[in-house]
Design an enzyme around this catalytic site. Structure first.
Site: not given
Length: 482
Positions: A37, A39, A320
């Site tokens: 990912d 961010d 995250d």
């Protein structure tokens, strides 16, 4: 570290904040493809971003949704919320553990809710029925779980707005308020405000960029294939990656997918891939292969698997968000997964303090004493037991407040793992504070989870002391109390 307890020395090994922790056994030797990912995974953001999001959304509520001007007096409190909280849209906000709203945790607005009121709100019990709890992606009929780091300012703003309305005797529908605040936070992202702040000052907002470059370069040097799947737009990702890695960052990745619309990317077969040119304009041609150096938008995992043939446990994906990034990949597609948990570094540093070690060890001692001595019911013994019970409760509150005054640790409440912690164990093979932790291990390293005792495997309270602690004469003597 050495601490003292009742005149005896207690020696405990310190935990490493830069370590990688395993929920399942996994050998990196078997991993051929690494996915990421963007961010809070490739790009770690400074906490300074949260007050910007809070203030912008607060002002949107006032100026566009016509909320009271008095809300402007609230500023972002970084110590207020933690990830994993549940927000009851109809009643209160709080942290769930095994379906319970813990008495020390529920808040309405910024104020604690008394135990008696919590029991009344939930039909004479502190137990929340399973059907009301969060579904697969953290959303239930009336309860929302906040799982990503961007939700911290959202939780703070929700609580501040409720506090203002309650404090001024204003009538409101909690569902409307929740939707307005959520929409205001969404506007900060959709209108590109957050992207603008980061792009204007990447040195301030993006952390560990050189370490991200080191991780990616090392993997490529060892013959690994890399891909990126992110919900962020290409222009934003491109600027951030140029800052961290350099202008040729795309040459490190075999596939780059932006605006993927996760988690539906993993489940919806209908959305096709679209190719973007250097200016971000969409192409109209049908995608029959995913090329290195090109940028693709949207798409779906099923086409991704068909075009790349990257399947099963030879793929390791990092993200995250436990639901949006990891859950589907592990449960439905058999990929290995790694969770990025930035809070882990701070929590481990707290666990390593003498105050925490002393408090936890004495709590365990008191728990053992209470369990074994409760058979003595004469007046003097009952008085001693009551004193121990009071001291134990005080220590539990002190230990909780070391992490967060309102809600404690994101991983544990007293002796129970939190709902967040249980989802972490279920949806991730590995977890770590940042991608840079990979630099501490060989690319063929095997991670082994530690065997932790179940309750029936650890009948003595001593066996539940922190791993690595040596038995002291004091503790050894206490273990023989019957």
């Amino acid at each position: 570290v050495t601490t003292s307890l009742g005149g005896s020395s207690l020696v405990c090994s310190l935990l490493n904040p830069a370590a990688i922790y395993a929920n399942n056994e996994i050998s990196l030797r078997d991993v051929e493809v690494y996915g990421f990912d963007y961010d809070y995974t490739l790009a770690q953001y400074a906490d300074a971003l949260h007050p910007e999001i809070f203030s912008a959304a607060r002002d949107i509520l006032i100026e566009h949704y016509k909320y009271p001007e008095g809300i402007r007096k609230y500023d972002y409190d970084p110590s207020f919320a933690i990830r994993g909280l549940h927000y009851d849209i109809q009643k209160v906000s709080g942290k769930d553990h095994f379906g319970l709203m813990m008495s020390a945790h529920p808040l309405r607005g910024l104020q604690p809710v008394p135990d008696e009121e919590v029991i009344d709100l939930y039909g004479g019990t502190q137990h929340i029925p399973l059907y009301q709890m969060s579904g697969f992606y953290g959303k239930g009929p009336s309860i929302k779980q906040f799982m990503d780091i961007f939700s911290l300012p959202e939780m703070a703003l929700l609580s501040c707005v409720v506090d203002h309305f309650l404090g001024h005797g204003l009538e409101f529908d909690q569902a409307h308020l929740y939707k307005d605040v959520t929409d205001a936070i969404r506007d900060v992202h959709v209108k590109g405000l957050m992207y603008q702040w980061i792009e204007r000052d990447m040195e301030k907002y993006i952390l560990r960029g050189d370490e991200t470059f080191a991780v990616l370069s090392r993997l490529v040097a060892h013959g690994k294939q890399l891909f990126l799947i992110t919900n962020s737009p290409f222009s934003f990702v491109d600027k951030g990656m140029r800052h961290m890695v350099g202008p040729d960052w795309r040459q490190l990745f075999d596939v780059v997918i932006v605006q993927a619309d996760k988690p539906s990317f993993f489940t919806d077969r209908r959305k096709p891939f679209r190719k973007l040119d250097e200016k971000g304009s969409l192409h109209w041609d049908r995608i029959t292969r995913l090329e290195k150096g090109k940028i693709y938008r949207q798409g779906n995992l099923y086409d991704f698997l068909r075009l790349t043939e990257w399947r099963g446990p030879r793929v390791l994906y990092f993200g995250d968000h436990l639901y949006s990034d990891l859950a589907d990949l592990m449960l439905r597609h058999g990929w290995r997964t790694g969770a990025i948990i930035p809070e882990l570094e701070r929590e481990i540093r707290i666990i390593n303090t003498e105050q925490y070690m002393h408090s936890l060890t004495w709590q365990q001692a008191l728990t053992g004493l209470l369990e074994r001595m409760q058979t003595y019911q004469d007046a003097e013994s009952r008085q001693v037991l009551a004193a121990w019970m009071k001291e134990r409760q005080e220590l539990r509150c002190i230990t909780k407040a070391l992490f967060n005054a309102q809600f404690g640790s994101i991983f544990r409440t007293f002796h129970n793992p939190t709902y967040f912690s249980r989802r972490l164990v279920r949806f991730s093979d590995l977890y770590m504070a940042s991608l840079s932790c990979l630099l501490n291990y060989r690319v063929d390293f095997t991670f082994y989870p530690r065997r932790t005792p179940l309750q029936h495997e650890a009948p003595l309270w001593m066996d539940q002391l922190c791993t690595g602690c040596m038995k002291t004469p004091f503790l050894s003597d206490m273990a023989h109390i019957r």
